[in-house]
Design an enzyme around this catalytic site. Structure first.
Site, short mmCIF file in Angstrom:
data_model
loop_
_atom_site.label_atom_id
_atom_site.label_comp_id
_atom_site.label_asym_id
_atom_site.label_seq_id
_atom_site.Cartn_x
_atom_site.Cartn_y
_atom_site.Cartn_z
N SER A 45 0.83 -1.21 0.00
CA SER A 45 0.00 0.00 0.00
C SER A 45 0.87 1.26 0.00
O SER A 45 1.68 1.44 -0.91
CB SER A 45 -0.98 -0.05 1.18
OG SER A 45 -2.06 0.82 0.98
N ASP A 157 -5.67 -4.06 -2.00
CA ASP A 157 -4.63 -3.70 -1.05
C ASP A 157 -3.98 -4.92 -0.39
O ASP A 157 -4.66 -5.82 0.11
CB ASP A 157 -5.25 -2.81 0.03
CG ASP A 157 -4.23 -2.02 0.81
OD1 ASP A 157 -3.41 -2.65 1.50
OD2 ASP A 157 -4.25 -0.78 0.74
#
Length: 282
Positions: A45, A157
């Protein structure tokens, strides 16, 4: 251990945390200032965004400048659909403008981004292919951002499967892994709709993998009460990263010094060229 230098290869495992992840810049600054080599980076991320930028050759000053001018509307735009509320198409363009077009394999420092397969729930390690797409996939928070379609998979993610990917740093060749975890979970009494979503993601991240336990050194900047979404606090986040890194610096330097005095016995790591572009683990 590098047979050429007699020192440990140092890898970073940079975790996600949206704006909090700007603390990674402070950690990198302290390590560079102390002469700690950074031989590879695995990121999830925001950790993938900062890690990719650094591995592409951006200096600490350039990273800080990007943090000062980046905001939500630079990297995303509202696009409510069944797949999510926002799209990170702008993130790819922003990365192209700030670091250029790269294949992950062509970076100056070995790098890999971690994403998650939304259908199978598996971790996906991206170590080849278009860098900006890999970083976008690693950063697409499920439910908020649209997933990224790549090689027939829906990727989101990486934090929901492995937020501090220490073993990926080792796969890239690290002997000594420094992890940075900015995803402190804090129970809130007043949540609201967005807060409930954030709390749910925090819970998933807390129970996903144990990358933090696999680090040789774990740096945890104090993030209690800090917003995930306020990029205007970039200077504070960077300062928190610097402070946390300085607290761990004596232990890091001592470990590296001990290794330099030891006789190299470690097996050479897997060359990056042999790492598949998508590695999938259950």
């Amino acid at each position: 251990m590098s047979s050429n230098t007699g020192r440990l290869r140092v890898g970073l495992a940079l975790g996600g945390g949206v704006a909090r992840g700007l603390a990674h810049i402070g950690v990198i600054a302290v390590l560079e200032e102390a002469g700690v080599p950074i031989d590879c980076v695995a990121g999830t991320s925001m950790g993938a965004i900062i890690g990719a930028s650094y591995c592409a050759g951006l200096t600490v000053d350039e990273l800080k400048a990007n943090a000062a001018r980046a905001g939500w509307w630079d990297i995303s735009r509202p696009l409510p659909t069944a797949n999510g509320l926002i799209t990170f198409n702008r993130l790819e363009r922003w990365l192209e403008d700030t670091i250029g077009e790269y294949d992950v394999r062509d970076l100056a420092i070995p790098f890999a981004a971690v994403a998650s397969d939304l259908v199978s729930g598996e971790r996906v390690v991206l170590s080849r292919g278009r860098l900006c797409t890999a970083v976008r996939a690693s950063s697409s928070v499920p439910g908020f951002a649209h997933p990224v379609e790549l090689d027939g998979r829906l990727l989101v993610d990486g934090g929901i499967t492995d937020n501090v990917p220490a073993d990926v740093a080792r796969l890239l060749g690290a002997d000594y892994v420094i992890g940075v975890d900015v995803f402190a979970h804090v129970l809130r009494r007043r949540l609201g709709p967005l807060g409930f979503g954030v709390a749910a993601i925090e819970t998933m991240v807390r129970h996903a993998g144990r990358g933090d336990a696999e680090c040789d050194c774990l740096i945890v900047p104090p993030m209690e009460g800090r917003s995930y979404f306020n990029f205007s606090h970039h200077e504070k986040f960077i300062a928190l990263g610097e402070e946390a890194a300085r607290r761990q610096l004596p232990a890091i330097l001592a470990a590296l010094a001990r290794a330099e005095r030891a006789v190299p016995t470690a097996v050479e790591p897997l060359p990056l060229a042999q790492v598949d572009h998508i590695l999938i683990e259950a």
